[in-house]
Design a protein around this motif. Structure first.
Motif, PDB file in Angstrom:
ATOM      1  N   ASN A 338       0.859  -1.185   0.000  1.00  0.00           N
ATOM      2  CA  ASN A 338       0.000   0.000   0.000  1.00  0.00           C
ATOM      3  C   ASN A 338       0.895   1.234   0.000  1.00  0.00           C
ATOM      4  O   ASN A 338       2.121   1.125   0.051  1.00  0.00           O
ATOM      5  CB  ASN A 338      -0.992  -0.028   1.159  1.00  0.00           C
ATOM      6  N   TYR A 339       0.303   2.409  -0.041  1.00  0.00           N
ATOM      7  CA  TYR A 339       1.122   3.602  -0.251  1.00  0.00           C
ATOM      8  C   TYR A 339       2.008   3.920   0.948  1.00  0.00           C
ATOM      9  O   TYR A 339       2.962   4.693   0.841  1.00  0.00           O
ATOM     10  CB  TYR A 339       0.231   4.800  -0.604  1.00  0.00           C
ATOM     11  N   LYS A 340       1.740   3.290   2.104  1.00  0.00           N
ATOM     12  CA  LYS A 340       2.591   3.490   3.278  1.00  0.00           C
ATOM     13  C   LYS A 340       3.681   2.428   3.399  1.00  0.00           C
ATOM     14  O   LYS A 340       4.471   2.439   4.334  1.00  0.00           O
ATOM     15  CB  LYS A 340       1.733   3.513   4.536  1.00  0.00           C
ATOM     16  N   GLY A 341       3.717   1.487   2.452  1.00  0.00           N
ATOM     17  CA  GLY A 341       4.784   0.498   2.442  1.00  0.00           C
ATOM     18  C   GLY A 341       4.438  -0.854   3.019  1.00  0.00           C
ATOM     19  O   GLY A 341       5.281  -1.766   3.024  1.00  0.00           O
ATOM     20  N   THR A 342       3.226  -1.031   3.504  1.00  0.00           N
ATOM     21  CA  THR A 342       2.819  -2.333   4.025  1.00  0.00           C
ATOM     22  C   THR A 342       2.667  -3.327   2.872  1.00  0.00           C
ATOM     23  O   THR A 342       1.993  -3.036   1.882  1.00  0.00           O
ATOM     24  CB  THR A 342       1.487  -2.229   4.784  1.00  0.00           C
ATOM     25  N   ILE A 343       3.304  -4.480   3.003  1.00  0.00           N
ATOM     26  CA  ILE A 343       3.284  -5.465   1.921  1.00  0.00           C
ATOM     27  C   ILE A 343       1.908  -6.115   1.796  1.00  0.00           C
ATOM     28  O   ILE A 343       1.359  -6.631   2.764  1.00  0.00           O
ATOM     29  CB  ILE A 343       4.359  -6.546   2.146  1.00  0.00           C
ATOM     30  N   ILE A 344       1.376  -6.077   0.589  1.00  0.00           N
ATOM     31  CA  ILE A 344       0.077  -6.700   0.288  1.00  0.00           C
ATOM     32  C   ILE A 344       0.291  -8.092  -0.308  1.00  0.00           C
ATOM     33  O   ILE A 344      -0.402  -9.048   0.032  1.00  0.00           O
ATOM     34  CB  ILE A 344      -0.728  -5.828  -0.699  1.00  0.00           C
ATOM     35  N   SER A 345       1.258  -8.211  -1.204  1.00  0.00           N
ATOM     36  CA  SER A 345       1.580  -9.508  -1.809  1.00  0.00           C
ATOM     37  C   SER A 345       3.034  -9.513  -2.237  1.00  0.00           C
ATOM     38  O   SER A 345       3.619  -8.453  -2.505  1.00  0.00           O
ATOM     39  CB  SER A 345       0.675  -9.798  -3.011  1.00  0.00           C
ATOM     40  N   GLU A 346       3.630 -10.696  -2.301  1.00  0.00           N
ATOM     41  CA  GLU A 346       5.015 -10.847  -2.721  1.00  0.00           C
ATOM     42  C   GLU A 346       5.120 -11.990  -3.722  1.00  0.00           C
ATOM     43  O   GLU A 346       4.359 -12.959  -3.657  1.00  0.00           O
ATOM     44  CB  GLU A 346       5.926 -11.148  -1.530  1.00  0.00           C
ATOM     45  N   THR A 347       6.082 -11.877  -4.631  1.00  0.00           N
ATOM     46  CA  THR A 347       6.338 -12.945  -5.586  1.00  0.00           C
ATOM     47  C   THR A 347       7.358 -13.907  -4.991  1.00  0.00           C
ATOM     48  O   THR A 347       8.421 -13.484  -4.532  1.00  0.00           O
ATOM     49  CB  THR A 347       6.880 -12.382  -6.908  1.00  0.00           C
TER      50      THR A 347
END
Length: 447
Positions: A338-347
């Motif tokens: 998200n725009y604050k840097g919280t990871i939503i998904s990773e490859t």
């Protein structure tokens, strides 16, 4: 049947349809969400949404034409990551209360950021190394499949797509074409990797006994093919033929190969198949069949004829050799936040396919190391980093054998491969060779 189809659509295909750049639903999302940023692997901004003095939004690309093809543009349609990551960029995973507050105040929410595997420093080095030449450079991490660099030239300024649209569409050099993944070229002597592999497979117990006496050219019927510069290489085994890029030797090999098996080997290396990757790619071709002439076999074996490949195709083959025979699935998006840097998904890196056996990859790696140690890529020897590779010169004109494209594919740190590179320099006159471009990129990384 209807319920099953609905279930399959919901579980499997719905996201792809929603993400399609042709889906008008995505455009409506832009009315409620500020398009997110595209970042490189270190957090450098490659694309972001800014606001003009009149309050309108526009997309800004800080690095201009350096990332034009791979990052793309979001006007006049979409291309590159702006297209393939469109859904993520127009989705907001901000904190729910913040989203509700903004919606209540009739304000846009902030879209998610796409963090790529691209490296600004390597991309810039590759872009500068090509200079004014047309061509492409791809750099990959073979152990993970991360694409670190994807450069195509000539390039364009994605900040001025609207103003220059008519010119971009009619440019005779096909400036909008991503040459790295969509350009199609004769592979030249880089295809000797494929020919050598096929010879090894047809002679599993004695390919090391191969011997050929090079007289500087080879003839069959009315066809005569010279070695580069008409060099007479003398007595060669398979390793020396490969290191010296001896056309005569490989033409001789090609005349005696089983065409059906040769085709299967090419197919097993993904030539003629849809290539992995969430971006637009061209499908390479291997057109030799049993009815073709001996001249066609000779030309194909040395990388001419009707065989066509992309730089990306050759990068994948090289990556599988570096990786012990198996190819990791290539990717450009490392994570979505998200725009604050919280990871939503990773490859998560994953194996795509075994293209060859460990023994075959190890032998090809040794042959490619000899190309640098005493062969046609000796400019890369004696560095603080080790390199294995293969050079290539591909004729592109039927009128003159002096009109060539220059190729290089290879990888660094032979014992534990670190970087895979694929380079093509179009219309090379010898002053800017693909191997020299590769050296500049490697030097920028290691020094």
């Amino acid at each position: 049947m209807l319920m099953g189809n609905i279930g399959y659509f919901t579980a499997v295909t719905s996201k792809d349809i929603i993400k399609s750049p042709y889906n008008p639903r995505l455009d409506s999302m832009a009315d409620r969400v500020v398009r997110g940023k595209i970042l490189d692997c270190s957090g450098n901004v490659l694309a972001e949404t800014d606001t003009a003095e009149d309050g309108s939004e526009y997309r800004y690309y800080p690095y201009g034409d350096i990332f034009a093809h791979v990052v793309g543009y979001s006007v006049q349609g979409k291309s590159g990551l702006e297209s393939t990551a469109n859904f993520e960029l127009l989705t907001s995973n901000a904190f729910i209360l913040e989203k509700l507050k903004r919606e209540f105040q009739d304000q846009k929410n902030v879209g998610d950021n796409v963090v790529t595997t691209l490296d600004v420093d390597l991309q810039t080095a590759a872009y500068n190394a090509l200079g004014d030449s047309k061509g492409a450079v791809i750099v990959m991490e073979p152990s993970t499949g991360k694409i670190l660099t994807m450069v195509s030239k000539p390039s364009f300024d994605p900040n001025a797509v609207i103003e220059n649209w008519d010119w971009l569409n009619s440019d005779p050099d096909s400036i909008l074409l991503n040459r790295a993944s969509q350009g199609m070229y004769a592979p030249g002597s880089t295809f000797k990797i494929v020919t050598a592999l096929e010879y090894m497979r047809e002679h599993p117990g004695n390919y090391s006994d191969y011997s050929y006496e090079c007289a500087g050219e080879v003839s069959y019927g009315d066809t005569t093919i010279p070695c580069a510069g008409h060099n007479v290489h003398g007595s060669e085994d398979l390793a020396a033929s490969f290191a010296n890029s001896c056309n005569a030797s490989f033409c001789s090999i090609g005349m005696n190969l089983d065409v059906a098996k040769y085709r299967n080997t090419a197919k097993g290396l993904l030539i003629g198949s849809k290539l992995p990757g969430d971006f637009s790619t061209a499908k390479s071709s291997f057109r030799l069949d049993k009815n073709d002439s001996m001249a066609d076999k000779m030309m194909t074996a040395m990388g001419q004829g009707e065989t066509q490949v992309s730089p990306y195709q050759m990068a994948l083959i090289t990556a599988s050799i570096a990786n012990g025979g198996y190819l990791m699935k290539p990717y450009l998006v490392d994570s979505v936040t998200n725009y604050k840097g919280t990871i939503i998904s990773e490859t998560t890196p994953e194996e795509y396919a075994d293209l060859m056996t460990l023994a075959e990859a190890s032998q090809l790696k040794a042959y490619m190391a000899d190309v640098v140690n005493y062969g046609t890529a000796s400019v890369l020897s004696g560095q603080s980093y080790s390199v294995a590779g293969k050079t290539g010169t591909a004729e592109y004109s039927m009128e003159s054998s002096d009109q060539n494209h220059s190729w290089f594919v290879g990888f660094t740190n032979i014992d534990n491969p670190e970087l895979v590179i694929s380079v093509i320099v179009e219309e090379s006159d010898g002053t800017r060779r693909a191997v020299d471009v590769a050296k500049e990129v490697f030097d920028s990384y290691y020094y």
